[in-house]
Design an enzyme around this catalytic site. Sequence first.
Site, PDB file in Angstrom:
ATOM      1  N   GLU A 322       0.831  -1.201   0.000  1.00  0.00           N
ATOM      2  CA  GLU A 322       0.000   0.000   0.000  1.00  0.00           C
ATOM      3  C   GLU A 322       0.868   1.255   0.000  1.00  0.00           C
ATOM      4  OE1 GLU A 322      -3.969  -1.638   2.342  1.00  0.00           O
ATOM      5  OE2 GLU A 322      -2.573  -0.329   3.422  1.00  0.00           O
ATOM      6  N   CYS A 323       0.574   2.142  -0.914  1.00  0.00           N
ATOM      7  CA  CYS A 323       1.181   3.475  -0.973  1.00  0.00           C
ATOM      8  C   CYS A 323       2.709   3.385  -1.033  1.00  0.00           C
ATOM      9  CB  CYS A 323       0.697   4.316   0.202  1.00  0.00           C
ATOM     10  SG  CYS A 323       0.797   6.098  -0.101  1.00  0.00           S
ATOM     11  N   GLY A 324       3.402   3.647   0.083  1.00  0.00           N
ATOM     12  CA  GLY A 324       4.850   3.531   0.059  1.00  0.00           C
ATOM     13  C   GLY A 324       5.313   2.149  -0.336  1.00  0.00           C
TER      14      GLY A 324
END
Length: 438
Positions: A322-324
């Site tokens: 997720e994301c990073g």
Amino acid sequence: MRRIPRLVLAAPHSGAGKTTVALALLQALGERGLRVQPFKVGPDYVDPSHLEAASGRRVYHLDGFFLHETGLLSLFQHGARGADLALVEGVMGLFDGKDALGQVGSTAQVAKLLKAPVALVVDAFGMAGSIVPLVQGFRSYDPGVQVVGVFANRVGSPRHAELLREALNSVGLPLLGWLPQDPLLQIPERHLGLVLAGEIPPPLEALRRAFQVDLEAVLRLATSALPLPEAPPFLPEGKRAGVRVAYAWDRAFRFYYPEGLELLEALGAELIPFSPLEDLALPRAEVLLLGGGYPELFAAQLAENRAMREAIRLFPGPVVAECGGYMYLSQGLWVGEDFFPMVGLVPGEARMAERPVLGYREVEALRDNPVARKGEAFKGHEFHYARMEPSPSPAWQRVGGGEVEGYTDGRVLASFVHLYLPAQPRGVHRLLTPFPQG
């Protein structure tokens, strides 16, 4: 019915000092021998790190977009177990949320669901009598929100505090406490908000010395909260067969909802932390989680750890990033004009931009992935500055909006959306279902 003393800290706007006052209040109450359970309204990973440092307790997220009333009350009662008092730090301004009037995803919504008194944190710099119409407006705007007192931040002097107290007394509101204007009390910020408590400790000692508070008044207001109906257990009972879940946890990756991790454990997962920055090999596990964080700040170190990048690239089981974590799984990360090779498990390169992408998301799976079957809808949140090239195999489509996002090949799910899995436990059940490897 359950009587849980509680108080919500809200503000007219972001940056008024909610976190600073919350830290000071947590310490003051703790020094009285009280066990105080902090909560944070909204999908914020950063402020809770400071609240946890001040309280020594895990911080849970209360969000009216993610959870319906029963679910939110269940989580609140779950988190408040064993505590003498619950302190809820709001998000943004009191009536700021997903919609224009703050009916969903706002501090006001949570305060009403919890039937909790609200103390308004006001940035009082350069203000005296004008605090009255400001506070009165918030007090009268929604009769369902009980604004019962004020904390003043950035106060110029004890005489300034007395002027504020006199002004508020004229309308029957107490000044519960105040903090002076002092750079030593500020918590450093960066592009995603405050710096994490694990990197720069919050100024707890300076706050302890500076905070002027009427604890008796605070406790009277907190204990005035009405009893809440008994809610069902937040976590399911009865574990399934154990599944080892390795999750990234270091300075670059540490954005997880704690109630999401607890849900994994309740369903039989053994959580094993590892560091993409420092470790050379993955722990033995069947599932891999790469949460959000700040890979852009550690891009060179992540790139240099070739052994870990190769271990993740060869991992045979389900991977959720997720994301990073999505940025880390990409072919590489651009920070300014510098390029850093990443894991290379998903197509495309990530590039940091000037403006953020943020907001609540409700997404529908375009194809089967480790947590969803095609067509299933999930709730989540985005907050990032990175951009990814268009995916050849997007994971999600925005419900009602048509935008596509993320990547999946069925085994790997990589996306900028932080899913709130406690709202969709079926996703955790699916993730922990034995996955064919080989």
